[in-house]
Structures are given as C-alpha cells and as structure tokens.
Design a protein around this motif. Structure first.
Motif, PDB file in Angstrom:
ATOM      1  N   LEU A 106       1.465  -1.647   0.246  1.00  0.00           N
ATOM      2  CA  LEU A 106       0.148   0.133  -0.186  1.00  0.00           C
ATOM      3  C   LEU A 106       0.852   1.361  -0.463  1.00  0.00           C
ATOM      4  O   LEU A 106       2.009   1.600   0.790  1.00  0.00           O
ATOM      5  N   MET A 107       0.463   2.095  -0.873  1.00  0.00           N
ATOM      6  CA  MET A 107       1.216   3.291  -0.970  1.00  0.00           C
ATOM      7  C   MET A 107       0.580   4.776  -0.954  1.00  0.00           C
ATOM      8  O   MET A 107      -0.445   4.249  -0.692  1.00  0.00           O
ATOM      9  N   GLY A 108       1.362   5.898   0.089  1.00  0.00           N
ATOM     10  CA  GLY A 108       0.592   6.686   0.224  1.00  0.00           C
ATOM     11  C   GLY A 108       0.092   7.375   1.505  1.00  0.00           C
ATOM     12  O   GLY A 108      -0.606   8.273   1.546  1.00  0.00           O
ATOM     13  N   LEU A 109       0.489   6.353   2.597  1.00  0.00           N
ATOM     14  CA  LEU A 109      -0.419   6.140   3.321  1.00  0.00           C
ATOM     15  C   LEU A 109       1.271   7.419   4.481  1.00  0.00           C
ATOM     16  O   LEU A 109       2.211   7.192   4.791  1.00  0.00           O
ATOM     17  N   HIS A 110       0.309   8.509   5.073  1.00  0.00           N
ATOM     18  CA  HIS A 110       1.347   9.629   5.655  1.00  0.00           C
ATOM     19  C   HIS A 110       0.876   9.386   7.541  1.00  0.00           C
ATOM     20  O   HIS A 110      -0.450   9.577   7.355  1.00  0.00           O
ATOM     21  N   SER A 111       1.669   9.654   8.239  1.00  0.00           N
ATOM     22  CA  SER A 111       1.235  10.152   9.531  1.00  0.00           C
ATOM     23  C   SER A 111       1.859  11.411   9.865  1.00  0.00           C
ATOM     24  O   SER A 111       2.855  11.847   9.627  1.00  0.00           O
ATOM     25  N   ASN A 112       1.176  12.529  10.504  1.00  0.00           N
ATOM     26  CA  ASN A 112       1.161  13.519  10.848  1.00  0.00           C
ATOM     27  C   ASN A 112       2.268  13.149  12.835  1.00  0.00           C
ATOM     28  O   ASN A 112       2.349  14.629  13.037  1.00  0.00           O
ATOM     29  N   LYS A 113       2.480  12.254  12.815  1.00  0.00           N
ATOM     30  CA  LYS A 113       2.823  12.646  14.575  1.00  0.00           C
ATOM     31  C   LYS A 113       4.175  12.247  14.081  1.00  0.00           C
ATOM     32  O   LYS A 113       4.570  11.618  14.072  1.00  0.00           O
ATOM     33  N   ASP A 114       4.417  13.464  15.004  1.00  0.00           N
ATOM     34  CA  ASP A 114       6.149  13.820  15.577  1.00  0.00           C
ATOM     35  C   ASP A 114       6.392  12.245  16.511  1.00  0.00           C
ATOM     36  O   ASP A 114       6.694  12.540  18.338  1.00  0.00           O
ATOM     37  N   PHE A 115       7.237  11.252  16.284  1.00  0.00           N
ATOM     38  CA  PHE A 115       7.696  10.463  16.956  1.00  0.00           C
ATOM     39  C   PHE A 115       8.900  11.043  18.570  1.00  0.00           C
ATOM     40  O   PHE A 115       8.858  10.550  19.854  1.00  0.00           O
ATOM     41  N   ILE A 116       9.423  11.902  17.796  1.00  0.00           N
ATOM     42  CA  ILE A 116      11.326  12.278  18.562  1.00  0.00           C
ATOM     43  C   ILE A 116       9.928  13.232  19.751  1.00  0.00           C
ATOM     44  O   ILE A 116      10.360  12.688  20.926  1.00  0.00           O
ATOM     45  N   LYS A 117       9.687  13.959  19.526  1.00  0.00           N
ATOM     46  CA  LYS A 117       8.587  15.024  20.052  1.00  0.00           C
ATOM     47  C   LYS A 117       8.020  13.955  21.232  1.00  0.00           C
ATOM     48  O   LYS A 117       7.702  14.135  22.039  1.00  0.00           O
ATOM     49  N   THR A 118       7.304  13.104  21.002  1.00  0.00           N
ATOM     50  CA  THR A 118       5.981  12.700  20.851  1.00  0.00           C
ATOM     51  C   THR A 118       7.346  11.605  22.409  1.00  0.00           C
ATOM     52  O   THR A 118       6.648  11.220  23.742  1.00  0.00           O
ATOM     53  N   ASN A 119       8.126  10.749  22.262  1.00  0.00           N
ATOM     54  CA  ASN A 119       9.115   9.977  23.003  1.00  0.00           C
ATOM     55  C   ASN A 119       9.198  11.179  23.978  1.00  0.00           C
ATOM     56  O   ASN A 119      10.031  10.883  25.481  1.00  0.00           O
ATOM     57  N   ALA A 120      10.431  12.576  23.368  1.00  0.00           N
ATOM     58  CA  ALA A 120      10.917  12.948  25.256  1.00  0.00           C
ATOM     59  C   ALA A 120       9.847  13.675  25.553  1.00  0.00           C
ATOM     60  O   ALA A 120      10.283  13.808  27.030  1.00  0.00           O
ATOM     61  N   VAL A 121       8.756  13.933  25.209  1.00  0.00           N
ATOM     62  CA  VAL A 121       7.447  14.254  26.103  1.00  0.00           C
ATOM     63  C   VAL A 121       6.757  13.313  27.523  1.00  0.00           C
ATOM     64  O   VAL A 121       7.151  13.207  28.372  1.00  0.00           O
ATOM     65  N   GLU A 122       7.259  12.470  26.663  1.00  0.00           N
ATOM     66  CA  GLU A 122       6.772  10.990  27.463  1.00  0.00           C
ATOM     67  C   GLU A 122       7.938  10.492  28.404  1.00  0.00           C
ATOM     68  O   GLU A 122       7.477  10.373  29.888  1.00  0.00           O
ATOM     69  N   ASN A 123       8.952  10.449  28.597  1.00  0.00           N
ATOM     70  CA  ASN A 123      10.472  10.729  29.090  1.00  0.00           C
ATOM     71  C   ASN A 123      10.323  11.630  30.430  1.00  0.00           C
ATOM     72  O   ASN A 123      10.820  11.482  31.389  1.00  0.00           O
TER      73      ASN A 123
END
Length: 265
Positions: A106-123
C-alpha cells in the motif's frame, strides 16, 4: 582245586526247550486320563507364548512416517479458539500467509505524528523508578536485595508480633477445661465419701517412712557378699534390688504430686 560246582550232566539237557517269556503286569491307566486330556485341549491356544510362527512383513510403501505415532488432539469447539484461528484447506494457520512477489504494498500512507517529540514528552513526564535497596556482602561489591537479607525489621512491625499464637490459646483452654472437669469429678467423689484427700502431714510421714525403708534395704544390700556363687545369695540380691526399685518409684510418685487422693474402700 576249583570251588566251582557244575550241574550234573544229563542227555536230556541237549533237547531244545521253548523259551518262556515273562508276562508283564498290565500298564497302569489313571481314571482321570480323559479329563486331563480335555483340560489340556481347552487351555491350549495357538501362538500363546512364542508368538506366531510367521509374521507378515509390512509393505515398503507403508513405511513409518515422522510423528505418525504421536497422539493427536481433538478439534476444539471453543468459540474463542475459532476467533483467533481459521481453517483453510484443512490446515490450521495462526498467521496470515506470506505475501507473494507479485503483491504490491500500500502506497501513500502518511502520518503527522512527531515520534521524536512524543518520546521526549513521555520521558519528561514519566515518574522515575525508585532504586531497590541492596547491600554488598563481599569486599568485591557483590550485591543482593536488602529485603530478603534479614537486616530490615519486618516481623516486629507485624500486627500480631509479640502476641500468643492462636493454637497455644486453644491448647491452654483445652487444658483448663480438662482440669475443671477433673476437679469437679474429685469434688463429687469426695462429697459421696468414696475418696479423701491426703493431708500434708500424712504425706510427709509416708514419704519419710518410705525413705527409711529404703535406707534399711540399702544397708542390707551393702552387707551382701561380693561373690554370689550360690543360688540363695543370688536370690537374696535380686529380691533386695527389686524392693529398692519399687520403693524408689513410690518415693518419686509422692514427691511429684503434691495433692493425693485415696479411695475410701
């Protein structure tokens, strides 16, 4: 001169005689012969102990397959089992099949989630874990948990610390009830006049008399001969020893029990 004696010669000895055959006694036949034969035939079976004389050789096409003798589980009818597993072509598949080479992803699947920022906030928001207390038991720094070391006073902080266990209280109550029943029985018997209690003065006099008797027997025993070479000496020694042992048992019994009851009859 020879001592052999020959029969007298006679011309009649030259006449041939018929040989007499000894008649044998009739052969013994048991009356249970037919019964034994019948029992033997009934208990007889072909290939009973040694197996068949010839065993059929298995066909080369029906050779032993791997895992063919392992027990097979019955098919489950649990709905939870059918929910996670599907049957396709009589085979159980726990995972979907591998995609073929011709399948396109499947092509064209995009996510707007910023994984780096999310991990930093969780830590940043995470609560730090408390380190477990440990202690070093060697000079090289080998460590173990402090909780199981026995250095922490855990048991003295329990609610039932320093209290009498329940089984001891129960045992104490049983002993008290048994003593009450015995005291009531003794009072009832004394009220009926069947027994009386021995006073302290009488107990002391009996004890002194028993000890005096033991001293007299011991004095007699000390005066016995060292060599017991006759039956009367041996008998007297054994009698004195037996009487002294009985007196020792009576003295120990009276000294151990302060209160003594005597039957009136």
């Amino acid at each position: 001169m020879s001592d052999t004696i020959y029969p007298p010669e006679s011309i009649y000895n030259l006449i041939p005689r018929e040989e007499e055959k000894a008649m044998k006694a009739p052969r013994y036949m048991s009356k249970f012969r037919e019964q034994v034969k019948l029992e033997k035939e009934v208990n007889k079976a072909p290939s009973k102990t040694m197996g068949p004389a010839k065993v059929d050789v298995p066909s080369p096409q029906k050779y032993l397959l791997k895992h063919s003798k392992e027990p097979k589980l019955p098919e489950s009818t649990c709905p939870a089992f059918e929910k996670h597993f599907k049957y396709e072509d009589d085979e159980l598949h726990s995972k979907p099949p591998i995609p073929a080479r011709t399948d396109k992803p499947l092509m064209g699947l995009h996510s707007n989630k910023d994984f780096i920022k999310t991990n930093a906030v969780e830590n940043i928001m995470a609560v730090p874990r408390k380190p477990q207390p440990v202690y070093a038991y060697t000079k090289k720094g080998d460590k173990q948990l402090l909780e199981n070391s026995g250095l922490i006073p855990k048991y003295i902080k329990k609610k039932d610390y320093g209290q009498t266990p329940e089984y001891l209280l129960q045992r104490r109550e049983e002993v008290r009830k048994a003593q009450e029943e015995y005291d009531n029985y003794v009072k009832e018997r004394m009220r009926e006049g069947a027994m009386k209690q021995l006073s302290g003065e009488e107990r002391h006099n009996i004890l002194q008399a028993l000890k005096k008797n033991w001293d007299e027997l011991h004095h007699q025993y000390q005066g016995l001969s060292v060599v017991t070479d006759t039956a009367p000496k041996k008998y007297r020694k054994e009698r004195l020893e037996q009487e002294m042992k009985q007196l020792e048992k009576d003295i120990e019994l009276i000294e151990r029990h302060k209160t003594i009851y005597i039957a009136s009859n």
